[in-house]
Design an enzyme around this catalytic site. Structure first.
Site, PDB file in Angstrom:
ATOM      1  N   GLU A  73      17.054   6.267   0.356  1.00 18.66           N
ATOM      2  CA  GLU A  73      16.231   7.236   1.100  1.00 18.66           C
ATOM      3  C   GLU A  73      16.873   7.545   2.449  1.00 18.66           C
ATOM      4  OE1 GLU A  73      15.122   4.494  -0.364  1.00 18.66           O
ATOM      5  OE2 GLU A  73      13.171   4.840  -1.353  1.00 18.66           O
ATOM      6  N   GLY A 119      14.226  -7.378   7.374  1.00 20.13           N
ATOM      7  CA  GLY A 119      13.882  -5.989   7.718  1.00 20.13           C
ATOM      8  C   GLY A 119      12.499  -5.876   8.342  1.00 20.13           C
ATOM      9  N   ARG A 120      11.528  -6.565   7.764  1.00 18.44           N
ATOM     10  CA  ARG A 120      10.147  -6.445   8.265  1.00 18.44           C
ATOM     11  C   ARG A 120       9.916  -7.281   9.516  1.00 18.44           C
ATOM     12  NH1 ARG A 120      10.734  -8.532   3.351  1.00 18.44           N
ATOM     13  NH2 ARG A 120      10.168 -10.688   2.914  1.00 18.44           N
ATOM     14  N   LYS A 171      19.093  -1.715   7.938  1.00 19.45           N
ATOM     15  CA  LYS A 171      19.744  -3.029   7.994  1.00 19.45           C
ATOM     16  C   LYS A 171      21.004  -3.032   7.122  1.00 19.45           C
ATOM     17  CE  LYS A 171      19.063  -7.873   6.900  1.00 19.45           C
ATOM     18  NZ  LYS A 171      18.187  -8.941   6.476  1.00 19.45           N
ATOM     19  N   LYS A 185      14.379   0.379  -7.808  1.00 15.69           N
ATOM     20  CA  LYS A 185      15.561   1.064  -7.252  1.00 15.69           C
ATOM     21  C   LYS A 185      16.584   1.322  -8.364  1.00 15.69           C
ATOM     22  CE  LYS A 185      15.430  -1.166  -2.680  1.00 15.69           C
ATOM     23  NZ  LYS A 185      16.121  -2.089  -1.785  1.00 15.69           N
ATOM     24  N   GLU A 240       5.018  -7.802   1.378  1.00 16.98           N
ATOM     25  CA  GLU A 240       6.411  -7.951   0.966  1.00 16.98           C
ATOM     26  C   GLU A 240       6.862  -9.407   1.150  1.00 16.98           C
ATOM     27  OE1 GLU A 240      10.009  -5.937   2.834  1.00 16.98           O
ATOM     28  OE2 GLU A 240       9.753  -4.614   1.127  1.00 16.98           O
ATOM     29  N   HIS A 282     -17.185   5.588   8.557  1.00 18.02           N
ATOM     30  CA  HIS A 282     -17.760   6.772   7.914  1.00 18.02           C
ATOM     31  C   HIS A 282     -17.062   7.088   6.613  1.00 18.02           C
ATOM     32  CE1 HIS A 282     -20.377   7.629  11.308  1.00 18.02           C
ATOM     33  NE2 HIS A 282     -19.405   7.074  12.020  1.00 18.02           N
TER      34      HIS A 282
HETATM   35  O1  F6P Z   1      13.347  -2.033  -0.339  1.00 15.75           O
HETATM   36  C1  F6P Z   1      12.709  -2.856   0.586  1.00 15.75           C
HETATM   37  C2  F6P Z   1      13.512  -2.995   1.827  1.00 15.75           C
HETATM   38  O2  F6P Z   1      14.638  -3.755   1.577  1.00 15.75           O
HETATM   39  C3  F6P Z   1      12.722  -3.577   2.968  1.00 15.75           C
HETATM   40  O3  F6P Z   1      12.662  -4.963   2.925  1.00 15.75           O
HETATM   41  C4  F6P Z   1      13.430  -3.020   4.139  1.00 15.75           C
HETATM   42  O4  F6P Z   1      12.678  -3.123   5.318  1.00 15.75           O
HETATM   43  C5  F6P Z   1      13.643  -1.602   3.682  1.00 15.75           C
HETATM   44  O5  F6P Z   1      13.937  -1.723   2.300  1.00 15.75           O
HETATM   45  C6  F6P Z   1      14.726  -0.839   4.378  1.00 15.75           C
HETATM   46  O6  F6P Z   1      15.958  -1.483   4.237  1.00 15.75           O
HETATM   47  P1  F6P Z   1      17.161  -1.095   5.173  1.00 15.75           P
HETATM   48  O7  F6P Z   1      16.771  -1.353   6.575  1.00 15.75           O
HETATM   49  O8  F6P Z   1      18.304  -1.937   4.716  1.00 15.75           O
HETATM   50  O9  F6P Z   1      17.450   0.381   4.971  1.00 15.75           O
END
Ligand code: F6P
Length: 528
Positions: A214, A265-266, A208, A491, A351, A382
């Protein structure tokens, strides 16, 4: 819009009184015996989803008070504000309009459907982007040279599409392999890169913000690998799914599909973030997913509170969390294609509602999001079901089952479904004919969600149901379910730690952190 926090309503006090009197003592076995209408009173059919809530430790009196509570909290007005495009994400001053991503194109003709010109305009942009994204998905599907699609994204840019691609595997085009790389742990990307060839691979960089460390690290490594392997055309082999199209262009990606800051995002599976799913199941399938979600949106928007499944689920969630004090909920999908559903729901609910202050910043005097966890049935049986049946904690279980199988192996599906029903029954009934280690107290609550079939439409409805349920819980608790400030501190400190790993600077660190840093820097470790 007048929102009232749940603990400041007359219904909350009435619920406390009922709880003290006999609400805490509800015994499911006697409740069924005493009330022949219990199943009817505690079950609902919503679009694509039948829900049996009757095995929860709640009676009709508490249920009615919870409905009163919802009404006194101003839930209906808050729901209307959600669907009007008001900036209900107050800490970020944003609208929350994931529901608009699944609003049918036919509604565009009817301007009156939308509260403001802004929403109507957003709806037009949604459909333009959707059409372009689905046309691209179709092109990728028919390009036989592209055999591997690698989605690089994390959190909402990974969990939704990954969960849905697995869930709808029965509808996926043969000959396309979908890979999901989320973790910055290089083991994940290395394992995927070892299996693909640059000329046959399409990388989707899903973020987003297009700043998530990452994803940016994985994307840069993937691009470097692509070029080092002789990959010819970054423009053709990389596409970006983002609200930050400028940053994607700067990264060198020319094929971009945008979305908007009003999509959390979610909550973004329905946007361009859904591209991997659209490639897997094609345009008609993706449109059916949206239609299923829209059907649930309409149910949530228009059904009376008492007949409204997201509302009824959230009311039981509140009763379980704030009165019974149950601190977790176990998700038990009795369908292996739903194996990532628990992980998806973890982000969606924890979240959204893992907050300790209300929307005004005031500390909350009651508990909020439970811990969600789980594994597909029958595997969980199990492993940890021992604890669910005989442990000291009571954990409400949410069974999710699907009546029809998508395979033709005889016997398996009946056995699977009977196990789901029997587990819910065993949790409730317990066993008193044996003592000591063989004794089961029973009276352990569960909810049973049943789909007829696992299709794009029913999955869409199931996920939209969960989104709205989380909205309702957050609304009653008075919190803003649409920000996530709690992920920021880690972060920032990770960036600081990266610099310290290079410099060795331990100034201001506690003894434990300093010692761990020293160990990471010790000779022989992978980094200096
Ligand atoms: O760090 C949490 C978050 O902001 C989530 O809410 C989001 O889904 C995820 O990181 C990834 O964010 P982005 O889509 O901006 O890379």
């Amino acid at each position: 819009m007048n929102r009232v926090r749940c603990d400041r309503t007359p219904a909350w006090s009435a619920l406390q009184a009922v709880w003290q009197a006999d609400g805490q003592d509800v015994d499911l076995r006697s409740a069924f015996e005493a009330d022949p209408g219990r199943l009817e009173a505690f079950s609902l059919q919503a679009p694509h989803v039948y829900a049996d809530l009757s095995k929860n430790r709640i009676d009709r009196v508490a249920q009615q008070l919870l409905l009163d509570l919802a009404q006194q909290c101003g839930l209906e007005a808050h729901r209307d504000a959600l669907f009007s495009g008001a900036a209900i994400n107050t800490t970020e001053d944003r609208a929350v309009m994931h529901w608009l991503l699944r609003y049918p194109a036919s509604a565009l003709m009817n301007q009156g459907e939308f509260a403001t010109e802004l929403v109507a305009d957003s709806a037009r942009q949604v459909h333009q982007t959707l059409d372009a994204m689905l046309a691209y998905a179709q092109a990728v599907r028919s390009d036989e040279t592209l055999t591997d699609i690698v989605n690089i994204g994390i959190g909402g840019s990974d969990l939704g599409p990954q969960m849905a691609v697995q869930a709808l595997d029965a509808f996926a085009l043969a000959g396309k392999r979908l890979h999901f790389v989320s973790n910055v742990d290089g083991h994940e990307l290395a394992a995927v890169l070892a299996r693909v060839r640059p000329e046959n691979t399409l990388f989707l960089v899903a973020s987003k913000t297009f700043t998530t460390i990452e994803t940016m690290t994985n994307a840069a490594t993937a691009r470097a690998w692509f070029q080092a392997q002789g990959g010819q055309d970054v423009g053709r082999h990389f596409a970006a799914l983002t609200t930050n199209v400028a940053a994607a262009r700067q990264f060198g990606i020319r094929t971009t599909f945008g979305f908007w800051d009003w999509v959390g995002g979610r909550y973004s599976l329905w946007s361009a973030i859904g591209l991997p799913l659209a490639i897997a199941i094609g345009e008609p399938g993706f449109r059916q997913l949206l239609a299923g979600a829209h059907a649930m949106d309409q149910h949530f928007r228009h059904a009376a509170l008492a007949d409204n499944l997201p509302v009824r689920l959230a009311l039981i969630d509140l009763w379980n969390r704030n009165f019974h004090g149950f601190s977790s909920r176990s998700i038990a999908p009795y369908h292996s294609a739903l194996r990532r559903l628990p992980a998806y729901l973890q982000q969606l609910e924890m979240e959204s509602n893992g907050k300790r202050v209300d929307a005004r910043g005031e500390a909350l005097p009651f508990a909020t999001s439970p811990v969600l966890w789980g594994e597909p049935g029958t595997n969980g049986q199990h492993a940890y079901f021992q604890m669910l049946h005989q442990g000291t904690d009571v954990v409400p279980v949410e069974f999710v089952a699907v009546r029809r199988a998508r395979h033709d192996l005889p016997g398996h599906h009946d056995l699977l479904l009977c196990n789901a029903v029997a587990q819910a029954q065993a949790l409730m009934l317990g066993r008193s004919d044996a003592g000591g280690h063989r004794h089961f107290t029973g009276n352990r609550p569960s909810t049973f969600l049943l789909l007829d079939d696992l299709t794009p439409a029913s999955l869409g409805a199931l996920i939209a149901l969960q989104e709205h349920r989380v909205f309702v819980s957050g609304s009653l608790w008075g919190i803003n379910s649409f920000d996530q400030w709690g992920v920021e501190l880690g972060k920032v400190l990770a960036r600081d730690m990266q610099a310290r790993l290079v410099s060795g600077d331990e100034a201001g660190l506690d003894a434990s952190t300093a010692s761990l840093l020293r160990r990471l820097r010790a000779p022989g470790s992978a980094t200096p």
